[in-house]
Every structure is written in C-alpha cells, then in structure tokens.
Design an enzyme around this catalytic site. Structure first.
Site, PDB file in Angstrom:
ATOM      1  N   GLU A  55      30.585  14.007  -5.951  1.00  0.00           N
ATOM      2  CA  GLU A  55      31.401  12.935  -6.524  1.00  0.00           C
ATOM      3  C   GLU A  55      32.891  13.237  -6.384  1.00  0.00           C
ATOM      4  O   GLU A  55      33.678  12.360  -6.011  1.00  0.00           O
ATOM      5  CB  GLU A  55      31.056  12.731  -8.008  1.00  0.00           C
ATOM      6  CG  GLU A  55      29.641  12.279  -8.250  1.00  0.00           C
ATOM      7  CD  GLU A  55      28.625  13.417  -8.350  1.00  0.00           C
ATOM      8  OE1 GLU A  55      27.469  13.132  -8.704  1.00  0.00           O
ATOM      9  OE2 GLU A  55      28.987  14.582  -8.080  1.00  0.00           O
ATOM     10  N   CYS A  94      33.167  15.413 -13.055  1.00  0.00           N
ATOM     11  CA  CYS A  94      33.222  14.316 -12.083  1.00  0.00           C
ATOM     12  C   CYS A  94      33.536  12.989 -12.763  1.00  0.00           C
ATOM     13  O   CYS A  94      34.270  12.162 -12.218  1.00  0.00           O
ATOM     14  CB  CYS A  94      31.912  14.241 -11.315  1.00  0.00           C
ATOM     15  SG  CYS A  94      31.639  15.682 -10.260  1.00  0.00           S
ATOM     16  N   HIS A  97      31.892  19.228  -6.037  1.00  0.00           N
ATOM     17  CA  HIS A  97      30.739  18.359  -6.281  1.00  0.00           C
ATOM     18  C   HIS A  97      30.863  17.144  -5.368  1.00  0.00           C
ATOM     19  O   HIS A  97      31.974  16.728  -5.009  1.00  0.00           O
ATOM     20  CB  HIS A  97      30.707  17.897  -7.737  1.00  0.00           C
ATOM     21  CG  HIS A  97      30.439  18.985  -8.716  1.00  0.00           C
ATOM     22  ND1 HIS A  97      30.073  18.735 -10.011  1.00  0.00           N
ATOM     23  CD2 HIS A  97      30.491  20.338  -8.606  1.00  0.00           C
ATOM     24  CE1 HIS A  97      29.903  19.869 -10.650  1.00  0.00           C
ATOM     25  NE2 HIS A  97      30.163  20.866  -9.818  1.00  0.00           N
ATOM     26  N   CYS A 131      28.498  14.723 -13.609  1.00  0.00           N
ATOM     27  CA  CYS A 131      28.774  15.642 -14.710  1.00  0.00           C
ATOM     28  C   CYS A 131      30.092  15.241 -15.386  1.00  0.00           C
ATOM     29  O   CYS A 131      30.802  14.341 -14.917  1.00  0.00           O
ATOM     30  CB  CYS A 131      28.856  17.076 -14.190  1.00  0.00           C
ATOM     31  SG  CYS A 131      30.331  17.420 -13.202  1.00  0.00           S
TER      32      CYS A 131
END
Length: 142
Positions: A82, A113, A80, A110
């Site tokens: 992040e 993260c 991801h 999320c």
C-alpha cells in the site's frame, strides 16, 4: 464544475505528467479490474520472494499507481504494498495530493498504511477478494 478531470482528460495527461512509463489499464474498468491488478501485484511479490501483498491506486477510474510488497527484497519495513502504491501514484502524478483516489489492496491495510493513505488524501480503501469497502482512511488506529 467538478474539481476532478474526466477519464478522457486523465488519459491525455498521464503520459505527459508521468515520471515513469504510463501504466497499462485493467481490461475490466471498475473495482473488480483494479482488484485484479492488485492480485497481480501480490503474485509479483511472491515471485520475487517477498510477502504476499499487492496494492493499486486509482483516481477517476484510471490506474495511477501500483506496487507489490517489497519489505523482504529491499529490507525495508515500510515498503508495504500500500505504501509503495501510494508512492508510485504520487511520483507518476507528480503530487503528494491524491484527493479522490481509491486504494485497492489484497488485504486490510495496517495502521501505518492507513495513516499514509489519510495523509495522501485517499478517499476510500477497498480490500480483499470480496471488495470490502473500508471507508475513508483515519488515524484512530495509530
């Protein structure tokens, strides 16, 4: 005395401490400049054929990490934006301790993260065009 370095000292130390080339700093200093860079990372993700997410990490008013989403292009469900921005900042600063840093992302992080941000010591998370302050990361959603 503050445990954090001044902006000038950070700029002086980054090239010597960085494992990668120094990052270009946003033209506009502050939250809007950092979010603009996260949006540029989102555009890079889309251009590469990945999911439309981007993120950056700043500390003491300096951009220290950035990344587009790489979930599709790397076939890695943990890549991801992040997570990748946190990894980039840790590599560049050569530390896993990102205490006092702010994570800017194009959407709300999320649970995975947010947990990574908490473990890295990220102080605040800011997301979206409205610069929504999500506060300090916590593990309550895991």
């Amino acid at each position: 005395m503050s445990p954090y370095l001044s902006r000038r000292r950070w700029l002086a130390l980054l090239p010597a401490a960085a494992a990668a080339p120094a990052l270009a700093q946003p033209a506009a200093n502050g939250p809007s400049g950092f979010m603009a860079r996260a949006v540029a990372m989102r555009a890079a993700a889309v251009a590469a054929g990945d999911q439309p997410f981007g993120a950056v990490v700043s500390r003491d008013g300096i951009l220290v990490g950035e990344a587009p989403s790489a979930v599709v292009t790397r076939a890695d469900p943990t890549a991801h934006a992040e997570m990748e921005a946190i990894r980039d900042a840790a590599r560049r600063l050569r530390t896993r301790d990102l205490a006092g840093a702010v994570l800017y992302s194009t959407s709300r992080p999320c649970a995975m993260c947010e947990a990574a941000a908490m473990w890295a010591g990220i102080a605040r998370m800011v997301h979206g065009d409205a610069l929504t302050d999500a506060g300090a990361p916590r593990l309550s959603r895991c």
